[in-house]
Design a protein around this motif. Sequence first.
Motif, PDB file in Angstrom:
ATOM      1  N   TYR A   1       0.818  -1.216   0.000  1.00  0.00           N
ATOM      2  CA  TYR A   1       0.000   0.000   0.000  1.00  0.00           C
ATOM      3  C   TYR A   1       0.853   1.268   0.000  1.00  0.00           C
ATOM      4  CZ  TYR A   1      -3.519  -3.434   1.389  1.00  0.00           C
ATOM      5  OH  TYR A   1      -4.344  -4.535   1.435  1.00  0.00           O
ATOM      6  N   ARG A   2       2.158   1.097  -0.255  1.00  0.00           N
ATOM      7  CA  ARG A   2       3.106   2.221  -0.308  1.00  0.00           C
ATOM      8  C   ARG A   2       3.069   3.031   0.988  1.00  0.00           C
ATOM      9  NH1 ARG A   2       4.527   3.203  -5.737  1.00  0.00           N
ATOM     10  NH2 ARG A   2       4.148   1.300  -6.902  1.00  0.00           N
ATOM     11  N   SER A   3       2.974   2.346   2.112  1.00  0.00           N
ATOM     12  CA  SER A   3       2.838   3.027   3.407  1.00  0.00           C
ATOM     13  C   SER A   3       4.042   2.792   4.309  1.00  0.00           C
ATOM     14  CB  SER A   3       1.569   2.530   4.113  1.00  0.00           C
ATOM     15  OG  SER A   3       0.433   2.765   3.346  1.00  0.00           O
ATOM     16  N   LYS A   4       5.201   2.394   3.724  1.00  0.00           N
ATOM     17  CA  LYS A   4       6.352   2.080   4.569  1.00  0.00           C
ATOM     18  C   LYS A   4       6.853   3.305   5.345  1.00  0.00           C
ATOM     19  CE  LYS A   4       9.858   2.890   0.982  1.00  0.00           C
ATOM     20  NZ  LYS A   4      11.014   2.336   0.264  1.00  0.00           N
ATOM     21  N   GLY A   5       6.593   4.523   4.833  1.00  0.00           N
ATOM     22  CA  GLY A   5       7.005   5.722   5.544  1.00  0.00           C
ATOM     23  C   GLY A   5       5.926   6.296   6.438  1.00  0.00           C
ATOM     24  N   GLU A   6       4.753   5.669   6.414  1.00  0.00           N
ATOM     25  CA  GLU A   6       3.637   6.151   7.215  1.00  0.00           C
ATOM     26  C   GLU A   6       3.743   5.585   8.627  1.00  0.00           C
ATOM     27  OE1 GLU A   6      -1.285   6.146   6.927  1.00  0.00           O
ATOM     28  OE2 GLU A   6      -0.037   5.249   5.356  1.00  0.00           O
ATOM     29  N   SER A   7       3.366   6.366   9.616  1.00  0.00           N
ATOM     30  CA  SER A   7       3.450   5.902  10.999  1.00  0.00           C
ATOM     31  C   SER A   7       2.478   4.751  11.217  1.00  0.00           C
ATOM     32  CB  SER A   7       3.125   7.044  11.965  1.00  0.00           C
ATOM     33  OG  SER A   7       1.755   7.383  11.891  1.00  0.00           O
ATOM     34  N   THR A   8       2.850   3.851  12.115  1.00  0.00           N
ATOM     35  CA  THR A   8       1.969   2.718  12.405  1.00  0.00           C
ATOM     36  C   THR A   8       0.661   3.185  13.027  1.00  0.00           C
ATOM     37  OG1 THR A   8       3.094   2.402  14.528  1.00  0.00           O
ATOM     38  CG2 THR A   8       3.868   1.106  12.657  1.00  0.00           C
ATOM     39  N   ARG A   9       0.704   4.270  13.787  1.00  0.00           N
ATOM     40  CA  ARG A   9      -0.529   4.800  14.385  1.00  0.00           C
ATOM     41  C   ARG A   9      -1.529   5.179  13.293  1.00  0.00           C
ATOM     42  NH1 ARG A   9      -1.486   6.332  19.386  1.00  0.00           N
ATOM     43  NH2 ARG A   9       0.732   6.282  19.874  1.00  0.00           N
ATOM     44  N   SER A  10      -1.011   5.729  12.204  1.00  0.00           N
ATOM     45  CA  SER A  10      -1.885   6.097  11.090  1.00  0.00           C
ATOM     46  C   SER A  10      -2.426   4.860  10.380  1.00  0.00           C
ATOM     47  CB  SER A  10      -1.122   6.979  10.102  1.00  0.00           C
ATOM     48  OG  SER A  10      -1.902   7.274   8.974  1.00  0.00           O
TER      49      SER A  10
ATOM     50  N   HIS B   1      -9.883   6.012  10.606  1.00  0.00           N
ATOM     51  CA  HIS B   1     -10.241   6.775   9.407  1.00  0.00           C
ATOM     52  C   HIS B   1      -9.149   6.718   8.333  1.00  0.00           C
ATOM     53  CE1 HIS B   1     -13.607   8.286  11.730  1.00  0.00           C
ATOM     54  NE2 HIS B   1     -12.768   8.707  12.679  1.00  0.00           N
ATOM     55  N   THR B   2      -7.881   6.854   8.745  1.00  0.00           N
ATOM     56  CA  THR B   2      -6.804   6.922   7.749  1.00  0.00           C
ATOM     57  C   THR B   2      -6.186   5.573   7.451  1.00  0.00           C
ATOM     58  OG1 THR B   2      -5.148   7.366   9.472  1.00  0.00           O
ATOM     59  CG2 THR B   2      -6.228   9.271   8.455  1.00  0.00           C
ATOM     60  N   GLY B   3      -6.394   4.580   8.311  1.00  0.00           N
ATOM     61  CA  GLY B   3      -5.764   3.279   8.133  1.00  0.00           C
ATOM     62  C   GLY B   3      -6.573   2.338   7.264  1.00  0.00           C
ATOM     63  N   ARG B   4      -6.116   1.078   7.207  1.00  0.00           N
ATOM     64  CA  ARG B   4      -6.808   0.039   6.460  1.00  0.00           C
ATOM     65  C   ARG B   4      -7.309  -1.022   7.443  1.00  0.00           C
ATOM     66  NH1 ARG B   4      -6.092  -0.367   0.778  1.00  0.00           N
ATOM     67  NH2 ARG B   4      -4.796   1.323  -0.038  1.00  0.00           N
ATOM     68  N   ALA B   5      -8.464  -1.561   7.155  1.00  0.00           N
ATOM     69  CA  ALA B   5      -9.119  -2.474   8.092  1.00  0.00           C
ATOM     70  C   ALA B   5      -8.298  -3.726   8.367  1.00  0.00           C
ATOM     71  CB  ALA B   5     -10.495  -2.850   7.555  1.00  0.00           C
ATOM     72  N   ILE B   6      -7.516  -4.180   7.374  1.00  0.00           N
ATOM     73  CA  ILE B   6      -6.765  -5.414   7.535  1.00  0.00           C
ATOM     74  C   ILE B   6      -5.773  -5.336   8.685  1.00  0.00           C
ATOM     75  CG2 ILE B   6      -5.020  -4.708   5.849  1.00  0.00           C
ATOM     76  CD1 ILE B   6      -6.363  -8.282   6.299  1.00  0.00           C
ATOM     77  N   PHE B   7      -5.243  -4.153   8.965  1.00  0.00           N
ATOM     78  CA  PHE B   7      -4.271  -4.013  10.049  1.00  0.00           C
ATOM     79  C   PHE B   7      -4.940  -4.210  11.405  1.00  0.00           C
ATOM     80  CE2 PHE B   7      -2.246  -1.848   6.524  1.00  0.00           C
ATOM     81  CZ  PHE B   7      -0.938  -2.271   6.619  1.00  0.00           C
ATOM     82  N   ARG B   8      -6.059  -3.536  11.613  1.00  0.00           N
ATOM     83  CA  ARG B   8      -6.777  -3.672  12.887  1.00  0.00           C
ATOM     84  C   ARG B   8      -7.375  -5.068  13.035  1.00  0.00           C
ATOM     85  NH1 ARG B   8      -7.783   1.102  15.632  1.00  0.00           N
ATOM     86  NH2 ARG B   8      -9.429   0.040  16.781  1.00  0.00           N
TER      87      ARG B   8
END
Length: 476
Positions: free
Chosen positions: A128-137, A142-149
């Motif tokens: 998802y090209r999110s390697k630089g995005e904080s894990t909190r995000s 709202h900003t994250g993806r459901a698969i993580f939670r």
Amino acid sequence: MVMQPLTTSELQDSSSEDSTLSGEDTEDPAHLVSEWTSKNGQIWFPSNDATLRYVAPGRGLIPGPTNYATTRIHDVKSSFDLFFTAEIISIIVQMTNLQGRRSVANWSDVDATDIQAYIGLLILAGVYRSKGESTRSLWDDHTGRAIFRASMSHSKFRLINANIRFDDKLTRPSRHREDKLAPIRCVWEMWTHRLPMLFNPQEDVCVDEQLVPFRGRCKFRQYMPSKPAKYGLKIWVTADVATSYAWRCQVYTGKAADSAVEVGQGKRVILDMTKGLEGFTVTCDNFFTSYSLVQELLKRKVALVGTIRKNKPELPPKLLQMRARAVLSSLFAFTKNTTAVSYIPKRGKNVILLSSKHREPAVTGDEKRKPVIITEYNHCKGGVDNLDKVVGTYSCRRKTHRWPQVLFCNMIDVSAFNAFVIFTATDPSWKQGKSYRRRLFMEELGRSLVLDEILRRRRLPRTPAAATVVMKEEKE
């Protein structure tokens, strides 16, 4: 192999073609001898009359995934498991729990399912090209993806990420005195041992360095101004030219504390990285190439094509001269089993290559009249560079100050790409026609790695989207 000096008549005959091309009159034979004799006494011929014809030795290996691999691949996850085996995961689980008990109060032990889910979430963040995005995000409603939670809580992911280890820290000092790679050596050796077991390259391989970006503290961190990242961990890589499969990897840990600077490092690296490749052709750049390397590889029935630095003592002075040379002109030199070529692509630039595969003074028929040696070098030189490119597209690397974790993430990236190569070779019809097959593969791989963690959740996540993912997986 050093050849006997040319006679006067032989020099005059063999130099006639070269004299015609350069527009010069026939030179004195004694002067010709000096022009075609290198500083170290190696004598070259301006023609290939005495050069032996190259006969490619049989390789004895069927290109593509090995039988060992094909019999064990039945889905996307199984192809990745061939690289990150249960044994490797077991060591990571053991050492992570050891570190967790020592540093975290009320630590709950993790198991193989947790570590696989952790790896799967890293892969999905890369997809998802999110390697630089904080894990909190990433875990945000709202900003994250459901698969993580849906996979695990944010706090659990952070605990694993902070405590993941690959060795026992208390026994490390004694090992680290002899081995700079001690913090991850066991896992690294087990992983690199798997690479050649699972895939046989086609006839051409490329050896080059890969720079894994890292700016933290590390005794063998390298500075390479030609690379985009500039600073990082240098890894020698042997890659298949056709697929960019990483066939062998070796971390460069620098020279030992009490030893002198390594002499002939390029030659040593190529010989190490091409063991077991009888009948293949290796392409490398001028850091590695030398005449002595060519001769050593020929003894192993391996051909070499590579650029060579102009300060090498084995080159004849004639190839180094640019005066009166026309732009786009080529000048060849031969020994019994090696060809050197000097090409002038533009005014003031001289490109020199060695090849033990090409024995003819052949050039292309287009307007640039490039030597065939150069066209083949250009075709094969990008094996490792392309590996860097494709690995970086969906990299799972995250910001950290610990170099073993950086190396671990690179192992995941390379394993995921290698798994894609052997899986699509085993099942060519999978997602055929899709231009983004690798992205689909990575996404399916990440989801399959977190599936077991999702299925064993005792209660649903609070957010509706994540709860929906869990319920959907349980129904399937």
